[in-house]
Design an enzyme around this catalytic site. Structure first.
Site, PDB file in Angstrom:
ATOM      1  N   HIS A   1      43.746  45.543  33.811  1.00 41.64           N
ATOM      2  CA  HIS A   1      43.519  46.903  33.859  1.00 41.64           C
ATOM      3  C   HIS A   1      42.852  47.233  33.134  1.00 41.64           C
ATOM      4  O   HIS A   1      43.224  48.031  32.143  1.00 41.64           O
ATOM      5  CB  HIS A   1      45.493  46.612  33.442  1.00 41.64           C
ATOM      6  CG  HIS A   1      46.578  46.551  34.783  1.00 41.64           C
ATOM      7  ND1 HIS A   1      47.789  46.831  33.727  1.00 41.64           N
ATOM      8  CD2 HIS A   1      46.489  46.157  35.813  1.00 41.64           C
ATOM      9  CE1 HIS A   1      48.771  46.131  35.006  1.00 41.64           C
ATOM     10  NE2 HIS A   1      47.515  45.369  36.033  1.00 41.64           N
TER      11      HIS A   1
ATOM     12  N   GLY B   1      48.500  43.167  33.309  1.00 46.21           N
ATOM     13  CA  GLY B   1      47.453  41.782  33.483  1.00 46.21           C
ATOM     14  C   GLY B   1      48.001  40.299  33.303  1.00 46.21           C
ATOM     15  O   GLY B   1      49.523  40.296  32.978  1.00 46.21           O
ATOM     16  N   ASN B   2      47.388  39.367  34.355  1.00 47.55           N
ATOM     17  CA  ASN B   2      48.025  38.057  34.353  1.00 47.55           C
ATOM     18  C   ASN B   2      46.696  37.257  35.096  1.00 47.55           C
ATOM     19  O   ASN B   2      46.117  37.773  35.749  1.00 47.55           O
ATOM     20  CB  ASN B   2      49.636  38.157  35.160  1.00 47.55           C
ATOM     21  CG  ASN B   2      49.101  38.913  36.670  1.00 47.55           C
ATOM     22  OD1 ASN B   2      48.707  38.430  37.724  1.00 47.55           O
ATOM     23  ND2 ASN B   2      50.019  39.523  36.531  1.00 47.55           N
TER      24      ASN B   2
ATOM     25  N   HIS C   1      43.788  39.726  36.782  1.00 44.08           N
ATOM     26  CA  HIS C   1      43.832  39.935  37.193  1.00 44.08           C
ATOM     27  C   HIS C   1      44.040  40.713  36.110  1.00 44.08           C
ATOM     28  O   HIS C   1      45.336  40.621  35.179  1.00 44.08           O
ATOM     29  CB  HIS C   1      45.940  40.198  38.089  1.00 44.08           C
ATOM     30  CG  HIS C   1      46.458  41.606  38.008  1.00 44.08           C
ATOM     31  ND1 HIS C   1      45.813  42.489  38.782  1.00 44.08           N
ATOM     32  CD2 HIS C   1      47.576  41.632  38.038  1.00 44.08           C
ATOM     33  CE1 HIS C   1      46.611  43.604  37.536  1.00 44.08           C
ATOM     34  NE2 HIS C   1      48.178  43.241  37.823  1.00 44.08           N
TER      35      HIS C   1
ATOM     36  N   THR D   1      56.921  36.270  33.542  1.00 46.46           N
ATOM     37  CA  THR D   1      57.391  38.100  33.633  1.00 46.46           C
ATOM     38  C   THR D   1      57.652  38.078  31.953  1.00 46.46           C
ATOM     39  O   THR D   1      58.514  37.536  31.320  1.00 46.46           O
ATOM     40  CB  THR D   1      58.727  38.370  34.248  1.00 46.46           C
ATOM     41  OG1 THR D   1      58.641  39.094  34.283  1.00 46.46           O
ATOM     42  CG2 THR D   1      59.648  37.447  34.014  1.00 46.46           C
ATOM     43  N   GLY D   2      57.032  39.430  31.429  1.00 50.53           N
ATOM     44  CA  GLY D   2      57.558  39.954  29.779  1.00 50.53           C
ATOM     45  C   GLY D   2      56.412  39.479  28.882  1.00 50.53           C
ATOM     46  O   GLY D   2      56.562  39.948  28.149  1.00 50.53           O
TER      47      GLY D   2
ATOM     48  N   GLU E   1      53.353  39.935  39.339  1.00 51.42           N
ATOM     49  CA  GLU E   1      52.230  40.088  40.914  1.00 51.42           C
ATOM     50  C   GLU E   1      52.429  38.430  41.046  1.00 51.42           C
ATOM     51  O   GLU E   1      50.729  38.751  41.707  1.00 51.42           O
ATOM     52  CB  GLU E   1      51.073  40.552  39.514  1.00 51.42           C
ATOM     53  CG  GLU E   1      51.492  41.839  39.443  1.00 51.42           C
ATOM     54  CD  GLU E   1      51.256  42.726  39.978  1.00 51.42           C
ATOM     55  OE1 GLU E   1      50.631  42.320  42.121  1.00 51.42           O
ATOM     56  OE2 GLU E   1      51.148  44.139  40.297  1.00 51.42           O
TER      57      GLU E   1
END
Length: 186
Positions: A93, A27-28, A91, A42-43, A72
């Site tokens: 999950h 997710g982000n 976004h 990222t990460g 993403e």
């Protein structure tokens, strides 16, 4: 302004993890201000994200900050381009939404009055590999006339004028998926 934006991203990232809407690295969230997009790096892990783990890119995808954006970022940029009214994206999950995407085609049924009012419809975008232009294209297409979409076998994307709005729409999508799943006849 960037300090306030980073604080919001950290707050709702932690909240998403606490409420079971995402796990581990998944997710982000992002917030758009003018030509800049603030997004999880990222990460970074949602439940302990720091201000230093917020990346900044411009609307062309060029990295502005010292940290790389989530893989993403293409998805977020495509949605912002498709929907100029959107200022924030979630976004995530969430498990019931992902399971529903493997069992339902087209759209997830709307069950509650709140989902009807705030979401109206929940289209399911076809599966495309994570982080790709193809995923960005099908998902932004699904969001042209909707504030929420489920990405098959992947997660959800919700949008709003604020991150708070996008976040609570994400909760409504997961509630809808859970209620649908619990009520289906096996």
């Amino acid at each position: 302004m960037s300090r306030t934006i980073k604080t919001q991203l950290m707050k709702y990232s932690r909240l998403a993890h606490e409420r079971g809407l995402t796990a581990a690295f998944g997710g982000n969230l992002s917030i758009r201000r003018g030509n800049l997009v603030f997004i999880k790096a990222t990460g970074a892990v949602m439940d302990d994200m720091t201000a230093e783990q917020v990346a900044v890119i411009d609307m062309s995808g060029r990295q502005v900050s010292g940290v790389r954006p989530s893989s993403e970022y293409r998805l977020h940029l495509a949605v912002y381009r498709t929907r100029p009214d959107v200022r924030a994206i979630a976004h995530l999950h969430p498990p019931y939404s992902i399971v529903a995407s493997t069992l339902v085609e087209g759209e997830l049924p709307i069950i509650t009055p709140e989902a009807e009012i705030y979401l109206k419809r929940i289209p399911i975008a076809p599966f495309r590999p994570a982080g790709t232009e193809e995923l960005a294209e099908v998902t932004s297409g699904a969001l042209q006339n909707s504030d929420a979409a489920i990405m098959a076998k992947h997660g959800i994307v919700t949008v709003g004028k604020t991150l708070r709005e996008a976040f609570y729409k994400a909760e409504l999508v997961e509630e809808s998926a859970k209620l649908w799943y619990m009520g289906r006849k096996v």
